[in-house]
Motif scaffolding. Structure first.
Motif, mmCIF file in Angstrom:
data_model
loop_
_atom_site.group_PDB
_atom_site.id
_atom_site.type_symbol
_atom_site.label_atom_id
_atom_site.label_comp_id
_atom_site.label_asym_id
_atom_site.label_seq_id
_atom_site.Cartn_x
_atom_site.Cartn_y
_atom_site.Cartn_z
ATOM 1 N N LEU A 1 1.963 -8.957 3.178
ATOM 2 C CA LEU A 1 2.146 -7.878 2.287
ATOM 3 C C LEU A 1 1.010 -6.828 2.583
ATOM 4 N N ASP A 2 -0.328 -7.265 2.643
ATOM 5 C CA ASP A 2 -1.456 -6.542 2.713
ATOM 6 C C ASP A 2 -1.408 -5.961 4.408
ATOM 7 N N GLN A 3 -1.169 -6.756 5.009
ATOM 8 C CA GLN A 3 -1.381 -6.102 6.342
ATOM 9 C C GLN A 3 -0.190 -4.818 6.477
ATOM 10 N N TYR A 4 0.855 -5.047 5.909
ATOM 11 C CA TYR A 4 1.991 -4.030 6.205
ATOM 12 C C TYR A 4 1.456 -2.656 5.307
ATOM 13 N N ASN A 5 0.952 -3.098 4.298
ATOM 14 C CA ASN A 5 0.633 -1.727 3.492
ATOM 15 C C ASN A 5 -0.596 -0.931 4.136
ATOM 16 N N ILE A 6 -1.521 -1.648 4.632
ATOM 17 C CA ILE A 6 -2.694 -1.030 5.457
ATOM 18 C C ILE A 6 -2.170 -0.396 6.506
ATOM 19 N N ALA A 7 -1.279 -1.090 7.370
ATOM 20 C CA ALA A 7 -0.815 -0.344 8.693
ATOM 21 C C ALA A 7 0.049 1.062 8.078
ATOM 22 N N THR A 8 0.902 0.836 6.990
ATOM 23 C CA THR A 8 1.703 1.924 6.558
ATOM 24 C C THR A 8 0.844 3.104 6.394
ATOM 25 N N LEU B 1 -15.453 1.278 -8.402
ATOM 26 C CA LEU B 1 -14.587 2.232 -7.389
ATOM 27 C C LEU B 1 -14.312 1.302 -6.371
ATOM 28 N N VAL B 2 -15.051 0.274 -6.020
ATOM 29 C CA VAL B 2 -14.686 -0.734 -4.884
ATOM 30 C C VAL B 2 -13.553 -1.507 -5.288
ATOM 31 N N ASN B 3 -13.157 -1.757 -6.591
ATOM 32 C CA ASN B 3 -12.034 -2.601 -7.031
ATOM 33 C C ASN B 3 -10.994 -1.537 -6.805
ATOM 34 N N VAL B 4 -11.045 -0.356 -7.230
ATOM 35 C CA VAL B 4 -9.907 0.619 -7.082
ATOM 36 C C VAL B 4 -9.445 0.621 -5.745
ATOM 37 N N VAL B 5 -10.383 0.690 -4.606
ATOM 38 C CA VAL B 5 -10.011 0.702 -3.221
ATOM 39 C C VAL B 5 -9.377 -0.390 -2.795
ATOM 40 N N GLN B 6 -9.945 -1.562 -3.106
ATOM 41 C CA GLN B 6 -9.419 -2.927 -2.844
ATOM 42 C C GLN B 6 -7.758 -2.888 -3.418
ATOM 43 N N MET B 7 -7.562 -2.421 -4.522
ATOM 44 C CA MET B 7 -6.152 -2.667 -5.137
ATOM 45 C C MET B 7 -5.394 -1.895 -4.489
ATOM 46 N N ARG B 8 -6.062 -0.453 -3.819
ATOM 47 C CA ARG B 8 -4.794 0.209 -3.018
ATOM 48 C C ARG B 8 -4.638 -0.494 -1.615
ATOM 49 N N LEU B 9 -5.655 -0.993 -1.063
ATOM 50 C CA LEU B 9 -5.410 -1.701 0.180
ATOM 51 C C LEU B 9 -4.572 -2.807 0.153
ATOM 52 N N TYR B 10 -4.914 -3.590 -1.056
ATOM 53 C CA TYR B 10 -4.364 -5.110 -0.937
ATOM 54 C C TYR B 10 -3.555 -5.149 -2.110
ATOM 55 N N PRO B 11 -2.208 -4.841 -2.057
ATOM 56 C CA PRO B 11 -1.411 -4.806 -3.292
ATOM 57 C C PRO B 11 -0.983 -6.251 -3.773
ATOM 58 N N HIS B 12 -1.594 -7.153 -3.145
ATOM 59 C CA HIS B 12 -1.425 -8.741 -3.471
ATOM 60 C C HIS B 12 -2.206 -8.828 -4.655
#
Length: 318
Positions: free
Chosen positions: A153-160, A184-195
């Motif tokens: 799920l994370d790989q698909y999200n980042i690639a998209t 700020l880093v937590n919000v970035v990680q939420m965007r990158l890693y939806p899991h």
């Protein structure tokens, strides 16, 4: 114990029960040293790990002498020498890969390794009491399936996001830039890693159910070792202000049948606004977060960072 390591209390069946949550950053070797004084000062009646029964438990038991007397002291020496979190995380990645190669297993939590070894050593000393250890999730043979789902799920999200030009490499690097601040880093990680949102909804329900099984009479003080991206509603579930959703449909001695997990159903993780947005801080701190984001990410990626989540709720927002 302070705001960064709060001591939480509640009444459980007429008995006062205390909980301390040690939030361990993935791959940060500082956890090897920092978790020990927490155990000594808090003196818990039980230590709960957010993980289920995973291969590291078994490998530690089989190779305890080598691990405790050779590998762990060597890691702690590195942790004490490396003065910045960036260097400690980099070294943590290196030891993580070595562990996979030589021990055929791995864990990203060095606080977990250190706490497991420390509590085990305490049990072998006649003058120190034995502290039980509890795995807070299902067996790894079940949860490994969910880990594969997380990774894909994370790989698909980042690639998209990269394919459509919504983010670039700066956005990915920002997820590990500690100088940007935890918020700020937590919000970035939420965007990158939806899991982190989809699966933490499951893990919070499971972990809250496990913690609620600990009676206040027998276990007055609980230490939970967990990763920092734990959703805030864990405490709401423990205090009864949020429902604990059952994820197990049926189970017997050999099988566990989980309820259906839809890739796009994040509603449970979205109940609490603090889970996905910058927390409500004062105006000056909020503006400082925005300034840092623009400086490092640029205007368009900062705008993407500030969109409400899930993104379909952003209809009509300029």
């Amino acid at each position: 114990f302070d705001s960064k390591l709060p001591l939480l209390t509640r009444t459980n069946n007429g008995e006062e029960q205390s909980l301390v949550v040690y939030r361990d950053a993935p791959y940060d070797m500082h956890g090897l040293i920092a978790v020990i004084p927490v155990i000594n000062d808090f003196d818990p009646d039980i230590v709960v790990f957010e993980y289920g029964r995973m291969p590291f438990f078994d490998t530690y038991i089989d190779k305890k002498s080598t691990f405790s007397n050779v590998m762990l002291p060597f890691k702690k020496l590195w942790a004490s020498v490396l003065v910045t979190q960036v260097l400690r995380i980099g070294a943590g990645h290196l030891f993580f890969e070595l562990s996979k190669r030589f021990y055929k297993n791995e864990t990203t939590s060095y606080a977990f390794e250190s706490a497991l070894d420390f509590v085990t050593r305490m049990a072998t000393k006649s003058k120190r009491r034995t502290i039980p250890i509890l795995a807070g999730d299902l067996h790894h043979k079940i949860t490994d399936t969910l880990r594969v789902f997380n990774d894909l799920l994370d790989q698909y999200n980042i690639a998209t996001l990269l394919h459509y030009g919504i983010i670039d490499d700066r956005f990915i690097k920002a997820s590990t830039r500690t100088k940007l601040g935890d918020e700020l880093v937590n919000v970035v990680q939420m965007r990158l890693y939806p899991h982190a949102t989809a699966m933490n909804a499951y893990r919070n329900d499971m972990l809250a159910a496990v913690l609620n099984e600990l009676s206040g009479e027998q276990f007055k003080k609980i230490l939970l070792v967990s990763h920092p991206l734990r959703l805030h509603d864990l405490f709401d579930k423990l205090c009864g202000t949020q429902p604990i959703h059952p994820w197990i449909k049926t189970m017997d001695d050999d099988h566990v049948l989980m309820k259906k997990l839809n890739l796009y159903e994040y509603e449970r993780g979205m109940i609490h606004s603090k889970n996905t947005h910058l927390r409500k801080v004062d105006k000056h701190d909020y503006e400082e977060h925005i300034r840092k984001a623009i400086q490092f990410l640029g205007y368009s990626q900062t705008a993407f960072l500030l969109l409400p989540f899930p993104l379909q709720d952003a209809v009509g927002i300029k």
